[in-house]
Design an enzyme around this catalytic site. Structure first.
Site, mmCIF file in Angstrom:
data_model
loop_
_atom_site.group_PDB
_atom_site.id
_atom_site.type_symbol
_atom_site.label_atom_id
_atom_site.label_comp_id
_atom_site.label_asym_id
_atom_site.label_seq_id
_atom_site.Cartn_x
_atom_site.Cartn_y
_atom_site.Cartn_z
ATOM 1 N N HIS A 274 0.821 -1.200 0.000
ATOM 2 C CA HIS A 274 0.000 0.000 0.000
ATOM 3 C C HIS A 274 0.858 1.254 0.000
ATOM 4 O O HIS A 274 2.035 1.227 0.373
ATOM 5 C CB HIS A 274 -0.935 0.012 1.218
ATOM 6 C CG HIS A 274 -0.214 -0.128 2.531
ATOM 7 N ND1 HIS A 274 0.104 -1.356 3.063
ATOM 8 C CD2 HIS A 274 0.249 0.788 3.408
ATOM 9 C CE1 HIS A 274 0.740 -1.185 4.222
ATOM 10 N NE2 HIS A 274 0.833 0.116 4.456
ATOM 11 N N CYS B 233 1.783 2.550 11.911
ATOM 12 C CA CYS B 233 2.776 2.159 10.911
ATOM 13 C C CYS B 233 3.150 3.397 10.112
ATOM 14 O O CYS B 233 2.456 4.415 10.174
ATOM 15 C CB CYS B 233 2.260 1.032 10.022
ATOM 16 S SG CYS B 233 1.026 1.529 8.801
#
Length: 618
Positions: free
Chosen positions: A66, A173
């Site tokens: 991603h 993250c």
């Protein structure tokens, strides 16, 4: 919202890819062909940069590459299926079969990110994964995912404001799209199964959600911080805090929750240099160190292999005055040794400084590393220069914070580089370099005094010295002693020196092969090149590993190198050439016993590293 982000044209039920890079390329091409990207090359770079931080291959056959980028025209989720499975560096080491590539625009809205986070959370459901593995058409994929009632709900349902939580958690993250919310979902789901009250704060792409309050923190038994980026830690001062990577929140939520309930994590201290276990501050130090090491690694690998190739033409073939001179060997040596290796230490230092103080820390730290490289400081001096340059700039930021706001623009372009380089340079020349040179001279004199003593002890000492700083002053002192011994007609010491120098990279290469679970993917790949570097007597191949974990790696290398050097002396091996590696094996006396010495030393280093290093969760 999901029905607009997941479309048939971005679904492929039979991926052709055979490896991780091919998966990424195939899914990026799929997005571009569907008109969802403006620039597929730029988005591919975005995905690869995210993979460099940590693999997005999860457990249970799922991978979720991603990224957020201006190259994304329409927020989209591309789905790819490989029923045979593809090696994607997953957490559990198993092949990945379900691939979801999330493409978010640089200015992604809250609703986009929340929808994507809810999608990633759905994938933790065993039934959904099983259904997806059996699909025959693109419409089935849409039906399975779009029918779920979870889509459109908030990821973390807020609870009663007066409710007390046993465990608190923070997940984060680097991109804040997938892993942040999967970790939160995994912790929430497992806590519910265990009957434990938990609240999870997500530090995602759209900011902090479900933020922990001071009262909640005060009353909680334990706190879990599953994050790969900086989060606000000062609020946890005095609490039991378990600091782990975000993947740990996905992989072992029950263990983390139980540890928090039992208050087994160390007490976090925001004021001391380290907590009761040292975990909190070591994380910061380690982060800066790894920033330097990861950026130095290409110079070590590329330069080292070029040097090794140049030796094929002859050990001295790069020297124009030698009969074996080859222009190709000289070119390879000039590129690999004269330039790539020369930049190794300054780059290490520069990126350490940049990690500490952002971009303004880069120039002062890199200059500190260059001063070390030019004045015998080696990579240890470079480490000092890197941290020195970074913290000097942090100091300057505090000093210059009192300047008028209208001078803000000249700080990064004038004040930080000028005073940062000046102060770092003065400290390097005035404080760091001279002691290193003094140590270097003292060691050389000590070795000379041992020359007529116990040869086996001498071999163990010079062999071990080759592994202490791996190209620094101590290493060079041992090497210089070996060369001086050759000039005096004594060929025993230099054979021990060469054996000691070959052992660290070979031992590390063996460790990355036989103890794969102790190393990251990047380290395992670098370990393969160390076979070539060790066989070519390029000790510097071990530097990234030593810099990343000096407490375990350096002693293991020193012990193995000392053993190799001592055995070389015991077997009465002699080496008249001023170099080492397999290239000089034909001119060594007792070559097979010499080779045995190196093999034994390397195996000992391998075993010690394998036993002492903790497993990595890859």
């Amino acid at each position: 919202m999901l029905d607009k982000m997941l479309v048939k044209s971005c679904i492929k039920l039979n991926l052709n890819a055979k490896n991780k890079i091919e998966v990424i390329d195939e899914l990026v091409d799929l997005l571009y062909s569907a008109g969802r990207l403006n620039d597929k090359d730029e988005f591919r770079k975005t995905i690869l940069r995210r993979e460099e931080q940590s693999s997005t291959g999860l457990e249970e056959g799922i991978a979720i590459p991603h990224g957020k980028s201006a190259s994304v025209k329409i927020p989209t989720v591309a789905f790819g299926l490989s029923k045979d499975g593809i090696d994607y560096d997953s957490l559990d080491g198993e092949p990945s079969k379900l691939f979801f590539m999330i493409a978010a625009p640089a200015d992604a809205t809250d609703s986009h990110i929340e929808t994507l986070s809810q999608l990633t959370s759905l994938l933790l459901d065993d039934d959904i994964r099983e259904q997806l593995l059996k699909v025959k058409t693109e419409q089935e994929v849409l039906d399975i995912l779009l029918k779920e009632d979870k889509i459109g709900e908030e990821l973390v349902q807020p609870k009663n404001a007066n409710e007390q939580y046993d465990v608190l958690a923070v997940t984060a993250c680097p991109t804040g799209i997938a892993h942040t919310y999967m970790a939160a979902e995994a912790l929430n789901k497992k806590a519910k199964e265990m009957g434990i009250n938990i609240k999870v704060e997500t530090n995602g792409s759209t900011g902090v959600k479900n933020q922990l309050t001071d009262e909640e923190i005060k009353n909680a038994k334990g706190i879990i911080v599953a994050a790969d980026k900086n989060v606000d830690m000062a609020r946890f001062n005095g609490k039991h805090v378990d600091i782990v990577g975000v993947k740990e929140g996905i992989k072992r939520p029950q263990e983390l929750i139980q540890k928090a309930i039992d208050q087994q994590a160390p007490l976090y201290s925001n004021n001391e240099t380290k907590s009761s276990s040292g975990a909190s501050e070591r994380k910061g130090f380690y982060k800066h160190l790894m920033s330097g090491v990861s950026n130095m690694l290409p110079f070590v690998v590329g330069g080292g292999i070029l040097i090794a190739i140049s030796f094929i033409f002859g050990i001295k073939a790069s020297d124009p005055s030698d009969p074996s001179f080859s222009p190709i060997a000289k070119l390879l040596m000039d590129i690999g040794g004269g330039n790539a290796f020369f930049l190794m230490v300054p780059v290490l230092a520069g990126f350490i400084g940049m990690s500490i103080a952002d971009r303004p820390g880069f120039a002062p730290a890199m200059v500190g590393g260059l001063i070390s490289a030019n004045n015998g400081g080696g990579f240890l001096g470079g480490l000092v220069g890197g941290f020195l340059g970074g913290y000097v700039v942090l100091f300057l930021k505090k000093i210059f914070s009192k300047l008028p706001e209208k001078l803000e623009g000249i700080k990064p372009v004038l004040l930080y580089p000028l005073f940062g380089i000046l102060i770092t340079g003065i400290l390097m020349y005035g404080v760091v370099i001279s002691p290193v040179a003094a140590v270097n001279n003292s060691i050389t004199n000590f070795l000379n005094s041992l020359g007529t003593g116990n040869l086996i002890l001498l071999g163990a000492i010079v062999g071990g010295m080759m592994a202490i700083d791996m190209g620094g002053p101590i290493n060079k002192a041992a090497f210089t002693f070996g060369i001086a011994a050759i000039a005096a007609g004594n060929y025993y010491p230099h054979a021990a020196v060469m054996a000691g120098g070959m052992t660290p990279p070979l031992g590390i290469a063996l460790a990355t092969t036989f103890f794969k679970h102790k190393f990251s993917t990047e380290e395992r790949e670098a370990g393969l090149t160390n076979y070539i570097m060790g066989a070519s007597f390029i000790t510097e191949g071990a530097i990234p590993f030593a810099a990343a974990d000096p407490i375990r790696v350096i002693p293991s290398c020193v012990i193995g190198s000392a053993l190799a050097g001592g055995l070389s002396m015991a077997f009465k091996c002699q080496l008249p050439a001023p170099h080492g590696g397999l290239f000089v094996l034909p001119i060594i006396t007792n070559p097979m016993m010499y080779l045995l010495s190196v093999v034994i030393g390397s195996l000992v280093t391998c075993v010690l590293i394998g036993v002492t290093k903790p497993s990595k969760n890859l």
